[in-house]
Structures are given as structure tokens and as C-alpha cells.
Design a protein around this motif. Structure first.
Motif: not given
Length: 333
Positions: A9-16, A29-39, A41-43, A60-66
Motif C-alpha cells: 500500500s505504498g505509492p506503487a500499490g495505490y497507483t496500481a 488491495l492488501i494494505a497491511s495491518s500495521v504498516e499501511a501506507g508504507g515508508e 507514513m514515517n515522513t 496525508d499523501l498516502m491517505m489521498k492515494m488510498q
């Protein structure tokens, strides 16, 4: 059974997912239970992703992609993949909750994980002076004294890059000889803003709400010392998240999933890969997003070559799962 399942569920997964959903493939899309949004989410501030001239927070960027992926019909599941069977025309994905989902195609976009020092304060101060990406965060350290941890090519490249912003960059390395290539070492040695601290490991990161220093331990004498810095960048390597596909997909010498040329096609028919899990070099949000586009288009083309009966089975199976009573009534008429 689905036409397509996307894992990651990072930029690659959400764009796909955005592309697949707009093609009416109704992806799961399987987004992970604890790391949804990828790296990301720590930026904190992301200023190099096109379309956001004022910058945007990573979460916020990852939320918009989702949201964009879901708008077009992507179903997002917050769970972890426990196992995969990628052989044969129908792939199966088993989740942590015990459910198994089947699909005619799979896009693997699990990204990579930065290697960490393993310190408690490393996590606490993540995004508050601790970073793993100089090109992402270097701009925020203008005029500061910072540290780069590592001795390989990536560490030398990022340390040199950081001198564009920082007044001084300490390179802290555990050995007495750098691992970086000769040319990368020479570039770093020639930069008067870079100072090297050898035979030292980081045993602590200090600071209440932001990094203000490092506790270093000399590996020869055992003595500890304090280094005042306003930030620390860690470049001790990264590991692509490929553990789920070991012995199922071919990997490169770098440990990433091998794909054919500029495509996303893996060694297994009907399985595609995108993002950092295939990219040992660039590892940027925008290149991952572009890679997700390629994977979705490749998957769409692959699905168009399958027998119509198999595609119809997938569409009907998904419809039954979404609204079983409606489908039953329709079939009985």
C-alpha cells in the motif's frame, strides 16, 4: 475469485490500484495491518512529489492515494499476507485472519525497509531529526550540523548531497576503512564540509522533541562520547520485502524481484511487481508510483489474453461475494 489482487500500500500499490480500478478490474488491495501506507507514513513534509507545490505530509499523501483508489472501486483490506501460492492460472493469497483470496493476477508492491540501528530513540525521533532519505529530507536541515551513519556508496552519496544544505556533515562509521567505492570516497574526502569519525557506533540518540546529539562508542577503546548534531541520517542499507515470494519468484543479485526489461513481468506468469521491491537504486515515491502504473497496465494486458470463461468466472465470483442475494435472483430469472 478476483481478476487482480495487489499486495502493498505504498505509492506503487495505490497507483496500481487506481489504474486497475479505472480499468474496471475491481482490485483487492492488501494494505497491511500495521504498516499501511508504507515508508511515507514515517515522513513529515514531502516537497518533491509533483502536484503539491506547498508540500504535503507523508501520511496525508498516502491517505489521498488510498481515497483515490477507493473512489474508483478498489477494496482495501487492512491485514497481513501470511502466505502465497503464485503457481498455476489461479493465484491464492492467505491473510492473517485466515481468509484466502484467489485471483487471476497479482501485483506485488511490498516495497523495501530501511535497515535501522535498533535504538529506542531512533523510533521516537523518527521524522524529528532522524531520517533514512537524504533526498527526501535534506532540505529541512539548512545551516545545521548533522551526522550520516554508514560507510558505503549510498552513505557517501547522501553525505555529499547533504552538504548542499548543512553547514557540516559528520560521517560516522564502525570500521577504520570505508566500504564505498574509491571514486565515491574521493568525492567525500574532497568536500571540506564532511568530517569522518571512524571505529565508532551509535549507541544513543539524544533530544526531547528533536535530535540534539548522538552518543558514540569507540569500537577500539570502548570509550563513549557525545556528538552535538541537529539531525542524523542513516544509510546502512535497505532490504526489499521479498520473504513471501522466496522460491516462487526469481530474484536479482541485489535481492529485489527480477522483472523483464522495463516491464513489471516476473518469472511467474500472471504475477507482476512494482516499486522499491524491484528497484535497488532510486527508491523514490514518484518512481514507485510510475512503476505501479506499469504493473497495472501489464496486468490488464495479461488479463485480456485469458480465456473469456476464466474471466467470467472471476467477475461472477466477485459479484457473488459482493451481493450474493442479488446475483442469485438474477440467475434465477
Amino acid at each position: 475469485m478476483r481478476q487482480i489482487i495487489i499486495i502493498g500500500s505504498g505509492p506503487a500499490g495505490y497507483t496500481a490500484a487506481i489504474y486497475a480500478a479505472r480499468a474496471q478490474l475491481n482490485p483487492l488491495l492488501i494494505a497491511s495491518s500495521v504498516e499501511a501506507g508504507g515508508e511515507l507514513m514515517n515522513t513529515t513534509d514531502v516537497e518533491n512529489f509533483p502536484g503539491f507545490p506547498e508540500g504535503i505530509m507523508g501520511p496525508d499523501l498516502m491517505m489521498k492515494m488510498q481515497e483515490q483508489a477507493e473512489k474508483f472501486g478498489t477494496e482495501v483490506v487492512l491485514d497481513d499476507v501470511e502466505s502465497l501460492d503464485l503457481t498455476g492460472p489461479i493465484k491464492s493469497v492467505t491473510l492473517g485472519n485466515g481468509e484466502t483470496h484467489e485471483a487471476l493476477s497479482v501485483i506485488f508492491a511490498t516495497g523495501s525497509a530501511y535497515r535501522k540501528l535498533g535504538l529506542d530513540d531512533e523510533e521516537r525521533l523518527s521524522g524529528r531529526g532522524v531520517s533514512w532519505c537524504a533526498t527526501c529530507d535534506g532540505f529541512f536541515f539548512k545551516g545545521k550540523t548533522i551526522a550520516m551513519i554508514g560507510g558505503g556508496d549510498s552513505a557517501m552519496e547522501e553525505a555529499t548531497f547533504l552538504t548542499r544544505f548543512a553547514d557540516k556533515v559528520y560521517v560516522v562509521y564502525r570500521g577504520d576503512t570505508l566500504r564505498a567505492s574509491k571514486i565515491m570516497q574521493e568525492r567525500a574526502f574532497a568536500n571540506d564540509k564532511i568530517e569522518f569519525i571512524y571505529n565508532s557506533t551509535v549507541v544513543g540518540i539524544t533530544g526531547e522533541n528533536a535530535v540534539d546529539g548522538l552518543t558514540l562508542k569507540n569500537s577500539v577503546s570502548g570509550a563513549e562520547s557525545h556528538l552535538e548534531v541537529g539531525g542524523v541520517f542513516i544509510a546502512i542499507g535497505n532490504d526489499p520485502r521479498t520473504h513471501l515470494v522466496h522460491k516462487q519468484l526469481d530474484l536479482t543479485p541485489d535481492g529485489t524481484i527480477a522483472v523483464a526489461g522495463r516491464t513489471s513481468k516476473t518469472s511467474q506468469t500472471g504475477v507482476f511487481a512494482a516499486g522499491d521491491v524491484i528497484d535497488p537504486t532510486y527508491r523514490q515515491a514518484i518512481t514507485a508510483a510510475a512503476s505501479g502504473t506499469v504493473a497495472a497496465l501489464d496486468a490488464e494486458h495479461y488479463l485480456s489474453t485469458l480465456p473469456q470463461a476464466l474471466l467470467s468466472q472471476a467477475v461472477l465470483s466477485q459479484a457473488e461475494s459482493a451481493a450474493p442475494s442479488l446475483v442469485t435472483a438474477t440467475l434465477s430469472n
